[in-house]
Design a protein around this motif. Structure first.
Motif, PDB file in Angstrom:
ATOM      1  N   UNK A   1     102.472  90.203  84.777  1.00  0.00           N
ATOM      2  CA  UNK A   1     103.874  90.427  84.950  1.00  0.00           C
ATOM      3  C   UNK A   1     104.517  90.609  83.582  1.00  0.00           C
ATOM      4  N   UNK A   2     105.601  91.355  83.550  1.00  0.00           N
ATOM      5  CA  UNK A   2     106.322  91.593  82.298  1.00  0.00           C
ATOM      6  C   UNK A   2     107.549  90.688  82.256  1.00  0.00           C
ATOM      7  N   UNK A   3     107.749  90.028  81.119  1.00  0.00           N
ATOM      8  CA  UNK A   3     108.867  89.107  80.929  1.00  0.00           C
ATOM      9  C   UNK A   3     109.614  89.445  79.653  1.00  0.00           C
ATOM     10  N   UNK A   4     110.900  89.128  79.640  1.00  0.00           N
ATOM     11  CA  UNK A   4     111.698  89.219  78.416  1.00  0.00           C
ATOM     12  C   UNK A   4     112.332  87.857  78.215  1.00  0.00           C
ATOM     13  N   UNK A   5     112.128  87.278  77.052  1.00  0.00           N
ATOM     14  CA  UNK A   5     112.792  86.015  76.767  1.00  0.00           C
ATOM     15  C   UNK A   5     113.333  86.037  75.344  1.00  0.00           C
ATOM     16  N   UNK A   6     114.374  85.239  75.130  1.00  0.00           N
ATOM     17  CA  UNK A   6     115.022  85.163  73.821  1.00  0.00           C
ATOM     18  C   UNK A   6     114.356  84.071  73.001  1.00  0.00           C
ATOM     19  N   UNK A   7     113.973  84.428  71.807  1.00  0.00           N
ATOM     20  CA  UNK A   7     113.254  83.530  70.898  1.00  0.00           C
ATOM     21  C   UNK A   7     114.152  83.233  69.706  1.00  0.00           C
ATOM     22  N   UNK A   8     114.068  82.033  69.203  1.00  0.00           N
ATOM     23  CA  UNK A   8     114.815  81.677  67.989  1.00  0.00           C
ATOM     24  C   UNK A   8     113.887  80.920  67.048  1.00  0.00           C
ATOM     25  N   UNK A   9     114.201  81.032  65.795  1.00  0.00           N
ATOM     26  CA  UNK A   9     113.416  80.334  64.776  1.00  0.00           C
ATOM     27  C   UNK A   9     113.917  78.910  64.639  1.00  0.00           C
ATOM     28  N   UNK A  10     112.997  78.005  64.403  1.00  0.00           N
ATOM     29  CA  UNK A  10     113.355  76.636  64.073  1.00  0.00           C
ATOM     30  C   UNK A  10     113.374  76.497  62.560  1.00  0.00           C
ATOM     31  N   UNK A  11     113.593  75.288  62.072  1.00  0.00           N
ATOM     32  CA  UNK A  11     113.617  75.083  60.617  1.00  0.00           C
ATOM     33  C   UNK A  11     112.295  75.434  59.938  1.00  0.00           C
ATOM     34  N   UNK A  12     111.204  75.396  60.708  1.00  0.00           N
ATOM     35  CA  UNK A  12     109.885  75.713  60.154  1.00  0.00           C
ATOM     36  C   UNK A  12     109.334  77.029  60.670  1.00  0.00           C
ATOM     37  N   UNK A  13     110.214  77.897  61.179  1.00  0.00           N
ATOM     38  CA  UNK A  13     109.769  79.198  61.678  1.00  0.00           C
ATOM     39  C   UNK A  13     109.645  79.215  63.192  1.00  0.00           C
ATOM     40  N   UNK A  14     108.817  80.134  63.690  1.00  0.00           N
ATOM     41  CA  UNK A  14     108.664  80.306  65.136  1.00  0.00           C
ATOM     42  C   UNK A  14     107.728  79.281  65.757  1.00  0.00           C
ATOM     43  N   UNK A  15     106.740  78.858  65.015  1.00  0.00           N
ATOM     44  CA  UNK A  15     105.791  77.885  65.550  1.00  0.00           C
ATOM     45  C   UNK A  15     104.760  78.506  66.467  1.00  0.00           C
ATOM     46  N   UNK A  16     104.347  79.736  66.142  1.00  0.00           N
ATOM     47  CA  UNK A  16     103.316  80.412  66.937  1.00  0.00           C
ATOM     48  C   UNK A  16     102.425  81.239  66.038  1.00  0.00           C
ATOM     49  N   UNK A  17     101.213  81.478  66.529  1.00  0.00           N
ATOM     50  CA  UNK A  17     100.266  82.343  65.836  1.00  0.00           C
ATOM     51  C   UNK A  17      99.908  83.482  66.780  1.00  0.00           C
TER      52      UNK A  17
END
Length: 84
Positions: A1-17
């Motif tokens: 399925x295709x999804x769209x979500x809003x992402x924001x950076x935290x103080x240490x970045x996105x927190x994903x690889x």
């Protein structure tokens, strides 16, 4: 399925690889894990509507500040498929 979500950076970045546009890890306690929207295995299709193609470095598409929309392809689990 295709999804769209809003992402924001935290103080240490996105927190994903990510590797080859696929989320391969979430940093424990990182912003992505805290938001609970992103999952390992999500394939990034676009950032703010700009298509991400094979070979595209996601860092070149992701804005340095502010929230952004991430369009992903996500494989559904067997349970999710049954609930549809």
């Amino acid at each position: 399925m295709q999804l769209v979500y809003t992402v924001r950076r935290g103080p240490d970045g996105l927190g994903m690889d990510a590797k080859d546009r696929v989320v391969v890890g979430l940093v424990a306690g990182g912003q992505a894990a805290r938001d609970g929207l992103m999952r390992v295995g999500d394939r990034v299709l676009a950032v703010n509507g700009v298509p991400a193609h094979d070979g595209t470095r996601l860092g070149t598409l992701i804005p340095k500040e502010g929230p952004f929309d991430l369009t992903v392809q996500r494989e559904m689990s067997a349970v999710e498929e049954q609930l549809q």
